[in-house]
Design an enzyme around this catalytic site. Sequence first.
Site, PDB file in Angstrom:
ATOM      1  N   ASN A  28       5.634   5.176   8.686  1.00  0.00           N
ATOM      2  CA  ASN A  28       6.390   3.991   9.066  1.00  0.00           C
ATOM      3  C   ASN A  28       5.942   2.735   8.328  1.00  0.00           C
ATOM      4  O   ASN A  28       6.458   1.650   8.584  1.00  0.00           O
ATOM      5  CB  ASN A  28       6.297   3.742  10.571  1.00  0.00           C
ATOM      6  CG  ASN A  28       7.249   4.615  11.360  1.00  0.00           C
ATOM      7  OD1 ASN A  28       6.850   5.658  11.858  1.00  0.00           O
ATOM      8  ND2 ASN A  28       8.500   4.218  11.456  1.00  0.00           N
ATOM      9  N   SER A  29       4.976   2.843   7.435  1.00  0.00           N
ATOM     10  CA  SER A  29       4.536   1.701   6.647  1.00  0.00           C
ATOM     11  C   SER A  29       5.711   1.022   5.961  1.00  0.00           C
ATOM     12  O   SER A  29       6.533   1.673   5.319  1.00  0.00           O
ATOM     13  CB  SER A  29       3.554   2.140   5.560  1.00  0.00           C
ATOM     14  OG  SER A  29       2.305   2.416   6.090  1.00  0.00           O
ATOM     15  N   HIS A  66       0.819  -1.221   0.000  1.00  0.00           N
ATOM     16  CA  HIS A  66       0.000   0.000   0.000  1.00  0.00           C
ATOM     17  C   HIS A  66       0.850   1.268   0.000  1.00  0.00           C
ATOM     18  O   HIS A  66       0.333   2.347  -0.262  1.00  0.00           O
ATOM     19  CB  HIS A  66      -0.998  -0.005   1.161  1.00  0.00           C
ATOM     20  CG  HIS A  66      -0.407   0.150   2.522  1.00  0.00           C
ATOM     21  ND1 HIS A  66      -0.144  -0.917   3.349  1.00  0.00           N
ATOM     22  CD2 HIS A  66      -0.037   1.247   3.217  1.00  0.00           C
ATOM     23  CE1 HIS A  66       0.349  -0.486   4.492  1.00  0.00           C
ATOM     24  NE2 HIS A  66       0.426   0.834   4.446  1.00  0.00           N
ATOM     25  N   ASP A 124       0.090  -7.710   1.463  1.00  0.00           N
ATOM     26  CA  ASP A 124       0.495  -6.307   1.556  1.00  0.00           C
ATOM     27  C   ASP A 124       2.010  -6.156   1.578  1.00  0.00           C
ATOM     28  O   ASP A 124       2.573  -5.476   2.428  1.00  0.00           O
ATOM     29  CB  ASP A 124      -0.125  -5.637   2.785  1.00  0.00           C
ATOM     30  CG  ASP A 124       0.016  -4.114   2.748  1.00  0.00           C
ATOM     31  OD1 ASP A 124       0.206  -3.574   1.645  1.00  0.00           O
ATOM     32  OD2 ASP A 124      -0.044  -3.484   3.814  1.00  0.00           O
TER      33      ASP A 124
END
Length: 508
Positions: A230-231, A126, A156
Amino acid sequence: MFISKINHHSAGSRFVIAGLALLAWVSASAAQAAGGPAPSSFADLAEKLLPSVVNISTTQTIKGQAGGGLEMPQFPPGSPLEEFFKEFLERQQGGPGRPDAPSRKATSLGSGFIVDATGYIVTNNHVIADADEISVKLHDDTVFAATLVGRDPKVDLAVLKIDPGKKILAAVPFGNSDEARVGDWVLAIGNPFGFGGTVTAGIVSARARDINAGPYDDFLQTDAAINRGNSGGPMFNIKGEVIGINSAIISPSGGSIGIGFAIPASLATPVLDDLRKFGKVRRGWLGIRIQSLDVDMAENVGLPDQHGALVAKVDPAGPGVKAGLKDGDVVLKFDGKDITEMRRLPRYVAGTPIGKKVEVVIWRDGKKQTLMAAVGEMPEDPADQAVKGGKTDQPKAKEGKDGVLSIPGTGLTVSSLTPALRERFGVDDETKGIVVTEVKPDSGAAEKGLRPGDLIIEADHKPVRAPADLGKAVEEGRKSGAKSLLLRVENPQQLRYVALPLSEGKKK
């Protein structure tokens, strides 16, 4: 409260999903939970790991936005101000979707980490989804253009590639996330709000969390200070090994409340290996649709508990049918692993090498049986393996038509599939069974999610072709002392088994 993927920090975007970092402070209580005193310092470990974590920025072209390019402010979900500003922006543009609405560039930021010194980088899918351009900034502020090697929306994850030239990259290894225990120390380095190289620390709060993010949920939970940007950042153990990839949070407003989730390394590593080798994920496949067991279903088939995955349908062209699996079987073990919860089976199957022959222990006709199955490769766009049920409000149908039968004590009124009912409910001429025309709202049938338009095609594993077949099955079930009758039910959205209570009224 909502669960959100911890998306990138967005500059100039109308949507923001909160990012994930780990708890920024270390308390005495956390130290006790970790099974010992807090380390005197994480400085040596952080110094070693910082060069391996990167900042990821993306650029995306957004076309035809209402409001002449004005930004929609961010509000808590459900805020009345959100609708107010939406209407205001549409008036500024003259209405949504106008062909002359201007295009603009939106940029966003996320995190990632180097897994190979040749330039391979891991992040969340994402973070880079729909990006036109992807850039990677190293710890020393060197910037590289990145190409997308492959991505997997179901877990993901995404793999990027940069050309470092003569630059020496510091790669980090994956650890064994299965060995991580609740209370173990973890460390994270990421890019919250664009502040690259931010180091935070905390513990593993829980394991094997299912947050309904995808079909293979098995998250590590951490007492995380969640922040945007921080993804895709790594969760390290105290040895400096990556045991998780930070991905989601629970938050009432998008900010941190200390409940965050990371994709475990044991789930991520085979996916990342496939993405690097093939640009896509090659998953194992049995060709079955499954659903969870409730207490009534387990009792109906004679199981002592609710463990296992109920086979709702076997694909006639899939590996399962060749192995001898049948509709109504309950899978208890797969390749030596107990199926304690239905959701475990899809993950176990998906992670099995294609072509491997495995033992499948099933429950059929009141006893265990063992089958041998050769795991196939999941098609590109397979139907979801997990069959989800649900309750809906029950509209009432007309009564008194020929072929209609109300079955006392069940709350069901059913009918033969007449041409009019086939047209009304969109049932083709080849489909066999009977159709539910009415469900009493205070009945056990309503509680089990049955609704008008559902087709009943089996009762107690026997075909149902007329309303009288169901009436007979109910009568026989009651005579035998059964508390429920197992129905096979189909509608355009799903095919599932339902344990229909045979007692009067709604179950308490």
